[in-house]
Design a protein around this motif. Sequence first.
Motif, PDB file in Angstrom:
ATOM      1  N   ILE A 168      -3.442  -1.001  -7.577  1.00  0.00           N
ATOM      2  CA  ILE A 168      -3.242  -0.189  -6.370  1.00  0.00           C
ATOM      3  C   ILE A 168      -1.811   0.346  -6.323  1.00  0.00           C
ATOM      4  CG2 ILE A 168      -3.112  -0.265  -3.839  1.00  0.00           C
ATOM      5  CD1 ILE A 168      -5.433  -2.276  -3.907  1.00  0.00           C
ATOM      6  N   TRP A 185      -2.653   5.438   3.455  1.00  0.00           N
ATOM      7  CA  TRP A 185      -2.233   6.835   3.323  1.00  0.00           C
ATOM      8  C   TRP A 185      -0.951   7.098   4.110  1.00  0.00           C
ATOM      9  CZ3 TRP A 185      -3.433   9.836  -0.415  1.00  0.00           C
ATOM     10  CH2 TRP A 185      -4.681   9.760  -1.029  1.00  0.00           C
ATOM     11  N   PHE A 217       1.790   5.832   1.981  1.00  0.00           N
ATOM     12  CA  PHE A 217       1.891   6.667   0.777  1.00  0.00           C
ATOM     13  C   PHE A 217       2.637   7.959   1.078  1.00  0.00           C
ATOM     14  CE2 PHE A 217       0.281  10.248  -1.705  1.00  0.00           C
ATOM     15  CZ  PHE A 217       0.547   9.821  -2.999  1.00  0.00           C
ATOM     16  N   SER A 254      -1.388   2.992  -9.069  1.00  0.00           N
ATOM     17  CA  SER A 254      -2.086   4.242  -8.722  1.00  0.00           C
ATOM     18  C   SER A 254      -1.256   5.071  -7.741  1.00  0.00           C
ATOM     19  CB  SER A 254      -3.455   3.936  -8.111  1.00  0.00           C
ATOM     20  OG  SER A 254      -4.275   3.261  -9.017  1.00  0.00           O
ATOM     21  N   GLN A 255      -0.708   4.401  -6.734  1.00  0.00           N
ATOM     22  CA  GLN A 255       0.125   5.113  -5.760  1.00  0.00           C
ATOM     23  C   GLN A 255       1.380   5.676  -6.427  1.00  0.00           C
ATOM     24  OE1 GLN A 255       0.214   3.160  -1.574  1.00  0.00           O
ATOM     25  NE2 GLN A 255      -0.212   1.477  -2.979  1.00  0.00           N
ATOM     26  N   TYR A 266      -1.331  -2.693  -1.032  1.00  0.00           N
ATOM     27  CA  TYR A 266      -2.585  -2.294  -0.393  1.00  0.00           C
ATOM     28  C   TYR A 266      -2.517  -0.787  -0.194  1.00  0.00           C
ATOM     29  CZ  TYR A 266       0.528  -2.326   3.640  1.00  0.00           C
ATOM     30  OH  TYR A 266       1.588  -2.090   4.465  1.00  0.00           O
ATOM     31  N   TRP A 267      -3.693  -0.167  -0.052  1.00  0.00           N
ATOM     32  CA  TRP A 267      -3.706   1.288   0.069  1.00  0.00           C
ATOM     33  C   TRP A 267      -3.584   1.693   1.532  1.00  0.00           C
ATOM     34  CZ3 TRP A 267      -3.608   4.602  -4.060  1.00  0.00           C
ATOM     35  CH2 TRP A 267      -3.551   5.959  -3.716  1.00  0.00           C
TER      36      TRP A 267
END
Length: 449
Positions: free
Chosen positions: A5, A371, A374, A8-9, A368-369
């Motif tokens: 995770i 938005w 991000f 990926s970010q 953790y994802w």
Amino acid sequence: MEILIKLSQFLLSLSLLIILHEFGHFIPAKLFKTKVEKFYLFFDVKFSLFKKKIGETVYGIGWLPLGGYVKIAGMIDESMDTEQMQKEPEPWEFRSKPAWQRLIIMLGGVTVNFLLAFVIYIGMAYVYGDAYLKNEDLKDGIYVTNPILEKAGLQTGDKVISVDGKVIERFNDLPEALLLGVGKDVVVDRNGTQEKITLPENLIGQIVDENSKTLISLRVPFVIAMATEEGGNSEVLLSRDIVQSIGGEPVRYFDQAEEILAKYKGEKVEIKVLRNENQETVIASVDDKGKLGVAVGMIGMTDMEKLGYYKLSHEKYGFLASIPVGLNKGKEKVVSYWSQLKLMIKPETGAYKGVGGFKAIYDIFPSYWSWENFWAITALLSIMLGVMNLLPIPALDGGHVMFLLYEIISGRKPSDKFMEKAQMAGFFILIGLLLFANGNDIYKAIFVK
């Protein structure tokens, strides 16, 4: 999964920033009818992961994720294509264009970086609004978690009024203000009396040396996550119990418990806890170190609001109202990052020790994802990329801009030979900075615990 995770970010954010930055150069180059030979995400040393020629431009993805580039014909850049520069200038080459057009092309990348950050902050203000704690609402002051700040004179319970003369209105802004306030005065309200504390000039260096993760935090209730069998309190102290008093002494905050428990080493003590909204009294064992043998837990801000600890302020913005809010946020971040850079070039502050490379950027992203997180991180990185690229170092956009401004003001264009040498010097400076930043990451990973 957590590593995946974060990675990926990191890659998504980095790729987005690189592509948009290079488009900032690409678009004005095409508008001024300048030939763009390559447009690459990442560097294609020896080979590419993907490439395709469309029109006169080869679009591709390299294997080395250290940035990206557009190769503009007739421009002395990181490709060091001196063979092309020995030929007569063609009308479609960068060097044939008027200085003002070349300046716009070179400023295109950082312009997009700043625009992207401001657009993200405007979008976040519109979508998420703003949630914050007013600094004046911290009735019982802050929790100083860093011994270096304690040594400087800050104490748990202090209410910070201002840093370097600037009144702190939001608690959220306080950690950064303290970090950037090296060598400056902090005014606090301590038990109803105002006191002035001067932070040491090498505060950041000390913090990096000690590998300190936090400076201050909110004072929070003493919440039990779990009582261990070894502590002997697993039957009396339960998960989510909130300690309210120990031995008859009130405990509103976790930081108050240590001093009280030290009085009962090796003894049993009466503890009152809030359990499922009811007050319970239990008899607990304190070990020889003055500990209850429990893991400390946390409760959310909503629960702390219900219990009367804090009250979050919420702001919602319509589209038009979100524009000035986002612009102001972006401006504050630009000023803040510029202040950090100025501290880094002052050896006495020790701020250079905190310079990090790709691992430091990777570590910014949560496991953790989210938005919201991000986009906030991407906006900040976009500002960092924009400011760094404006530095007057040959091989960076700022170096090219410096020489173009000289040409516009003096009417004399630096020779291609001079530009080649300047580009090479700038290249070695950048390699040195890259090695230093990533070397710092490696040093901290191995030696700083």
